[in-house]
Design a protein around this motif. Structure first.
Motif, PDB file in Angstrom:
ATOM      1  N   ALA A 266       0.833  -1.207   0.000  1.00  0.00           N
ATOM      2  CA  ALA A 266       0.000   0.000   0.000  1.00  0.00           C
ATOM      3  C   ALA A 266       0.870   1.260   0.000  1.00  0.00           C
ATOM      4  CB  ALA A 266      -0.930  -0.004   1.205  1.00  0.00           C
ATOM      5  N   VAL A 267       1.947   1.225   0.785  1.00  0.00           N
ATOM      6  CA  VAL A 267       2.870   2.371   0.840  1.00  0.00           C
ATOM      7  C   VAL A 267       3.548   2.567  -0.511  1.00  0.00           C
ATOM      8  CG1 VAL A 267       5.029   3.212   1.853  1.00  0.00           C
ATOM      9  CG2 VAL A 267       3.261   2.232   3.323  1.00  0.00           C
ATOM     10  N   ASN A 268       3.988   1.466  -1.113  1.00  0.00           N
ATOM     11  CA  ASN A 268       4.653   1.555  -2.420  1.00  0.00           C
ATOM     12  C   ASN A 268       3.711   2.126  -3.478  1.00  0.00           C
ATOM     13  OD1 ASN A 268       7.067   0.518  -1.479  1.00  0.00           O
ATOM     14  ND2 ASN A 268       6.533  -1.608  -1.975  1.00  0.00           N
ATOM     15  N   GLU A 269       2.459   1.710  -3.400  1.00  0.00           N
ATOM     16  CA  GLU A 269       1.475   2.224  -4.356  1.00  0.00           C
ATOM     17  C   GLU A 269       1.274   3.726  -4.174  1.00  0.00           C
ATOM     18  OE1 GLU A 269      -3.158   1.378  -5.758  1.00  0.00           O
ATOM     19  OE2 GLU A 269      -2.168   0.039  -4.322  1.00  0.00           O
ATOM     20  N   SER A 270       1.240   4.165  -2.909  1.00  0.00           N
ATOM     21  CA  SER A 270       1.094   5.607  -2.635  1.00  0.00           C
ATOM     22  C   SER A 270       2.308   6.383  -3.132  1.00  0.00           C
ATOM     23  CB  SER A 270       0.907   5.841  -1.132  1.00  0.00           C
ATOM     24  OG  SER A 270      -0.276   5.220  -0.672  1.00  0.00           O
ATOM     25  N   LEU A 271       3.502   5.807  -2.951  1.00  0.00           N
ATOM     26  CA  LEU A 271       4.732   6.483  -3.385  1.00  0.00           C
ATOM     27  C   LEU A 271       4.827   6.600  -4.902  1.00  0.00           C
ATOM     28  CD1 LEU A 271       7.385   4.990  -0.928  1.00  0.00           C
ATOM     29  CD2 LEU A 271       6.843   7.411  -1.226  1.00  0.00           C
ATOM     30  N   SER A 272       4.086   5.745  -5.606  1.00  0.00           N
ATOM     31  CA  SER A 272       4.148   5.785  -7.074  1.00  0.00           C
ATOM     32  C   SER A 272       3.349   6.957  -7.650  1.00  0.00           C
ATOM     33  CB  SER A 272       3.608   4.469  -7.654  1.00  0.00           C
ATOM     34  OG  SER A 272       2.222   4.330  -7.381  1.00  0.00           O
ATOM     35  N   ARG A 273       2.568   7.637  -6.807  1.00  0.00           N
ATOM     36  CA  ARG A 273       1.778   8.780  -7.276  1.00  0.00           C
ATOM     37  C   ARG A 273       2.696   9.969  -7.571  1.00  0.00           C
ATOM     38  NH1 ARG A 273      -2.186   9.633  -2.493  1.00  0.00           N
ATOM     39  NH2 ARG A 273      -2.294  11.684  -3.516  1.00  0.00           N
ATOM     40  N   SER A 274       2.400  10.658  -8.640  1.00  0.00           N
ATOM     41  CA  SER A 274       3.251  11.793  -9.054  1.00  0.00           C
ATOM     42  C   SER A 274       2.858  13.105  -8.377  1.00  0.00           C
ATOM     43  CB  SER A 274       3.173  11.966 -10.574  1.00  0.00           C
ATOM     44  OG  SER A 274       1.817  12.176 -10.972  1.00  0.00           O
ATOM     45  N   ASP A 275       1.679  13.157  -7.742  1.00  0.00           N
ATOM     46  CA  ASP A 275       1.196  14.421  -7.167  1.00  0.00           C
ATOM     47  C   ASP A 275       1.492  14.561  -5.676  1.00  0.00           C
ATOM     48  OD1 ASP A 275      -0.466  12.354  -6.466  1.00  0.00           O
ATOM     49  OD2 ASP A 275      -2.332  13.520  -6.607  1.00  0.00           O
ATOM     50  N   LEU A 276       2.373  13.667  -5.134  1.00  0.00           N
ATOM     51  CA  LEU A 276       2.689  13.742  -3.697  1.00  0.00           C
ATOM     52  C   LEU A 276       3.555  14.955  -3.407  1.00  0.00           C
ATOM     53  CD1 LEU A 276       3.543  10.099  -2.546  1.00  0.00           C
ATOM     54  CD2 LEU A 276       1.642  11.515  -1.783  1.00  0.00           C
ATOM     55  N   ASN A 277       3.264  15.678  -2.310  1.00  0.00           N
ATOM     56  CA  ASN A 277       4.154  16.778  -1.918  1.00  0.00           C
ATOM     57  C   ASN A 277       5.359  16.218  -1.169  1.00  0.00           C
ATOM     58  OD1 ASN A 277       3.504  16.475   0.927  1.00  0.00           O
ATOM     59  ND2 ASN A 277       1.551  17.497   0.491  1.00  0.00           N
ATOM     60  N   TYR A 278       6.328  17.089  -0.935  1.00  0.00           N
ATOM     61  CA  TYR A 278       7.607  16.644  -0.361  1.00  0.00           C
ATOM     62  C   TYR A 278       7.419  16.030   1.020  1.00  0.00           C
ATOM     63  CZ  TYR A 278      12.258  16.833   1.680  1.00  0.00           C
ATOM     64  OH  TYR A 278      13.426  16.501   2.315  1.00  0.00           O
ATOM     65  N   ARG A 279       6.584  16.671   1.865  1.00  0.00           N
ATOM     66  CA  ARG A 279       6.400  16.188   3.235  1.00  0.00           C
ATOM     67  C   ARG A 279       5.773  14.782   3.258  1.00  0.00           C
ATOM     68  NH1 ARG A 279       3.221  19.988   7.354  1.00  0.00           N
ATOM     69  NH2 ARG A 279       5.143  21.190   7.045  1.00  0.00           N
ATOM     70  N   ASP A 280       4.719  14.583   2.454  1.00  0.00           N
ATOM     71  CA  ASP A 280       4.058  13.273   2.417  1.00  0.00           C
ATOM     72  C   ASP A 280       4.985  12.197   1.867  1.00  0.00           C
ATOM     73  OD1 ASP A 280       1.781  14.365   3.459  1.00  0.00           O
ATOM     74  OD2 ASP A 280       0.759  14.591   1.520  1.00  0.00           O
ATOM     75  N   ARG A 281       5.750  12.585   0.814  1.00  0.00           N
ATOM     76  CA  ARG A 281       6.676  11.606   0.232  1.00  0.00           C
ATOM     77  C   ARG A 281       7.753  11.197   1.241  1.00  0.00           C
ATOM     78  NH1 ARG A 281       7.398   9.682  -4.665  1.00  0.00           N
ATOM     79  NH2 ARG A 281       5.897  11.157  -5.543  1.00  0.00           N
ATOM     80  N   SER A 282       8.251  12.176   1.990  1.00  0.00           N
ATOM     81  CA  SER A 282       9.281  11.884   3.002  1.00  0.00           C
ATOM     82  C   SER A 282       8.734  10.965   4.089  1.00  0.00           C
ATOM     83  CB  SER A 282       9.788  13.191   3.630  1.00  0.00           C
ATOM     84  OG  SER A 282      10.421  13.979   2.672  1.00  0.00           O
ATOM     85  N   ALA A 283       7.499  11.248   4.521  1.00  0.00           N
ATOM     86  CA  ALA A 283       6.884  10.422   5.571  1.00  0.00           C
ATOM     87  C   ALA A 283       6.658   8.994   5.081  1.00  0.00           C
ATOM     88  CB  ALA A 283       5.564  11.044   6.014  1.00  0.00           C
TER      89      ALA A 283
END
Length: 719
Positions: A266-283
């Protein structure tokens, strides 16, 4: 051209990861079929890779064998390439075993050992030496050369000792113990092998022992098999408990891994999104790293083996495997599913004599579910027959089918003891139907089925039919223990007929067993025949001799077997004997103890037998109130039993089960029979000496000893 080969290898890797095995093989075969010649070393590596893919993901053993044989020819012209030569020999050896070409397998392994003897490849060479000796031991075991097998394993053990590699030593030590249990020439040899396992296991650091889950299961199961064979139930208990605890801990670990894997996906799928901001991607990246670390800690040494594991064509992941030895040693005994089922079966076998039927039925259900799921994976569905099996699926199919039959056998035994005759019918019919579909693989079960048909017939009062099936089972088996137990069962049925001629026939059957009762390993046969003989002597009014026989048999049963049903039956006969000798004080205490045990076991026939003796005793003593109360309870139990027997007799299966006709099955050709029964290596050969013979060169010995001696059916009943 080397760059082209590298590109095709990479593409094959990519396709394999996607699960496109056919495309991966085509990428690799493009190199072998190219009009332009590649370097021999490239072709060799490619063919080895193709063979590995085919063996891991398909039933195409012959195609894999062809690639390996071509690789071997190419390697002959190359003076170096030690690792590739060893790998080719190892894979080709396993192909030969899969197709049943054992002489060719031995020949290729000896070539491998000859190569190592002329090499100076240090640690790697020694590991391959262990690999070849392990496989050679398997091949020799299949041929029935147990001494040769032990010699090969001793060579491996010596090499592992020189390498100061205790885990590898343990692999060879347990394998040697397994072979000793197979041949069982004498108890001392098996005990010495077992003691050596204990010494080596204790020499391994505790932390490393906990990581060697495969070795732990293998070692503990072999200990249980040995202790059950010598009827040492007290010491077997601690090993059964250890196995059960280890299995539950591993199941819990697997559940945690599955949950973490889902969360990581589930985390990997979320990380594959291109519209993530820096804070969410880091978390999410931090969470990803944390989950990966947790998974790594839980999986530990779980990984793909460098050598393929051949149990049919079904794809198997890390969680299916229980490593016994490091690569490149061919070190796996059974898939994890089979081990789990075997542990459930072991717990059942251990608990059934104690009367813990609720736990037994729970384990039987769990084991049957596991086995049926595994059989589906290998394509063994309703309607499939033995002739439909692929070559590479035969061995593992035989493992799961034998497990299935032993669970059903225990189900029949438990149901008969509890007087659940209709349920026993259903399990017994399932056994017969499986045997008809797989007669060669399940050849040893034919005599077991006949013996169980005899038990069923006896339970519902059809003593003449019971005799037929018991004696037929004795003729079908070459196992001395099975024959002895069937003779005892038949003798009991004859005694229940009650006439002088039948008693004489019973004595004819019991006499030879009495003469050799001390020659059996353990005391199972001895305690059974002593009970039958004591009962017969009592019927013949030889009361004092009967008491001596029964008292000795009871003491032996109590001290060694811990079999509550057998103890209850001994007490019932002794209580009956006490009444005949006018010793009502002792008879009262004995019969009350017997009734308590019979109630715990829900053994209705024994309860009725005890109650009838108590009624007779109260009559002798003039205790009218106790007599009437006891008689009323006895009548209710008789009515209950008669209802159960009537329901069984009305069932459509009743007539076919008691009929004096063997279950007929289509027999395969001689070639197919060899293919089916010669294959299982010693790491696929199941054994619970309580129930299964260890020899793989002849059909497995019968499961007679799983059936407790059942004197609860001695009381004559109308069908």
């Amino acid at each position: 051209m080397e760059a082209v080969a590298e590109g095709l290898w990479g593409l094959a890797d990519y396709e394999e990861k996607k699960g496109e095995i056919g495309k991966a093989v085509k990428c690799l075969e493009a190199i072998c079929q190219s009009q332009v010649s590649f370097l021999p070393i490239i072709e060799i590596k490619t063919r080895l890779r193709i063979a590995t893919l085919l063996l891991n993901h398909s039933n195409n053993v012959n195609h894999a064998k062809s690639h390996l044989e071509r690789s071997q020819l190419l390697l002959k012209s190359i003076p170096s390439c030690f690792e590739l030569k060893c790998r080719a020999y190892s894979l080709l050896s396993q192909c030969y075993q899969l197709v049943g070409a054992i002489p060719s397998q031995k020949q290729i392994l000896n070539k491998g050992l000859e190569l190592i003897s002329t090499s100076e490849d240090g640690f790697s060479g020694r590991l391959w030496y262990c690999n070849f000796n392990s496989q050679l031991a398997n091949a020799l075991t299949i041929e029935g050369d147990h001494h040769g097998s032990i010699s090969a394993l001793d060579n491996g053990l010596m090499c592992a000792t020189q390498m100061c590699y205790p885990e590898l030593q343990m692999f060879f030590a347990t394998s040697i113990l397994h072979v000793h249990l197979m041949q069982w020439e004498n108890e001392s040899s098996a005990r010495d092998a077992l003691n050596r396992c204990n010494v080596i296991w204790e020499s391994i650091e505790l932390e490393k022992r906990q990581q060697c889950l495969g070795l732990l299961f293998y070692n503990e199961l072999l200990h249980v098999f040995y202790l059950l064979r010598i009827c040492d139930y007290k010491n077997a208990g601690q090993h059964v408990d250890k196995l059960d605890a280890a299995m539950k801990s591993d199941l819990q670990r697997r559940q945690q891994i599955n949950e973490l894997s889902k969360e990581l996906d589930a985390v990997n799928e979320s990380l594959s999104r291109s519209d993530l901001n820096y804070r969410d991607r880091s978390a999410l990246s931090a969470k990803q790293a944390h989950l990966e670390e947790q998974l790594s800690n839980l999986t530990g040494n779980d990984k793909e083996f460098s050598e393929p594991i051949y149990f049919g064509s079904a794809r198997r992941t890390w969680e299916d495997k229980l490593e016994l030895a490091p690569p490149p040693v061919d070190g796996e005994w059974l898939p994890k599913g089979a081990i789990y089922a075997l542990i459930d079966l072991t717990v059942t076998v251990f608990n059934r004599p104690k009367g813990l039927f609720k736990e037994c039925l729970k384990r039987i259900q769990s084991g049957l579910q596991t086995v049926q799921e595994e059989l589906k994976k290998y394509g063994i569905l309703d309607g499939m027959r033995e002739v439909d099996l692929q070559h590479s699926a035969i061995w593992i199919a035989s493992v799961y089918l034998m497990l299935l039959m032993h669970f059903l056998e225990n189900k029949v035994a438990v149901d008969l003891t509890r007087s659940e005759f209709v349920e026993a019918q259903e399990a017994l019919v399932q056994m017969r139907n499986w045997y008809i579909r797989f007669p060669t693989i399940l050849q040893a079960c034919e005599c077991v089925i006949e013996m169980l048909r005899g038990q069923y017939a006896h339970c519902v009062g059809c003593y003449d039919e019971a005799n037929y099936h018991f004696l037929e089972a004795s003729r079908l088996s070459e196992n001395k223990s099975m024959q002895a137990m069937c003779f005892v069962y038949a003798a009991i049925s004859y005694i229940c007929m009650g006439d002088a001629e039948s008693s004489a026939k019973a004595l004819d059957l019991i006499g030879p067993v009495l003469g050799v009762m001390d020659s059996f390993t353990g005391v199972r046969e001895k305690t059974s025949v002593l009970l039958a003989h004591g009962f017969l002597l009592m019927r013949q009014q030889n009361l004092q001799e009967a008491r001596n026989r029964l008292a000795f048999g009871l003491q032996t049963t109590h001290n060694t077997l811990g079999n509550l049903q057998l103890v209850s039956q001994y007490l019932t006969v002794l209580g009956n004997l006490g009444l005949a000798l006018r010793d009502t004080v002792q008879a009262r205490e004995i019969l009350r103890s017997s009734l308590t045990l019979a109630k715990k076991l829900n053994d209705i026939p024994t309860q009725i037998w005890v109650l009838s003796n108590l009624t007779a005793m109260y009559q002798q003593l003039g205790e009218k109130g106790s007599e009437m109360e006891n008689l009323d309870y006895q009548t209710k139990k008789v009515e209950d039993l008669q209802k159960r027997i009537s329901s069984a007799c009305l069932s459509s299966h009743h007539v076919e089960l008691i009929a004096k006709v063997k279950a007929e099955a289509h027999q395969l050709s001689e070639t197919d029979i060899k293919r089916a029964i010669s294959g299982p290596s010693m790491r696929v050969d199941l054994d619970i000496p309580e129930s299964i013979g260890l020899s793989v060169t002849s059909p497995m010995a019968s499961s007679s000893r799983l059936m407790d001696f059942d004197m609860g059916r001695l009381r004559k009943r109308k069908a």
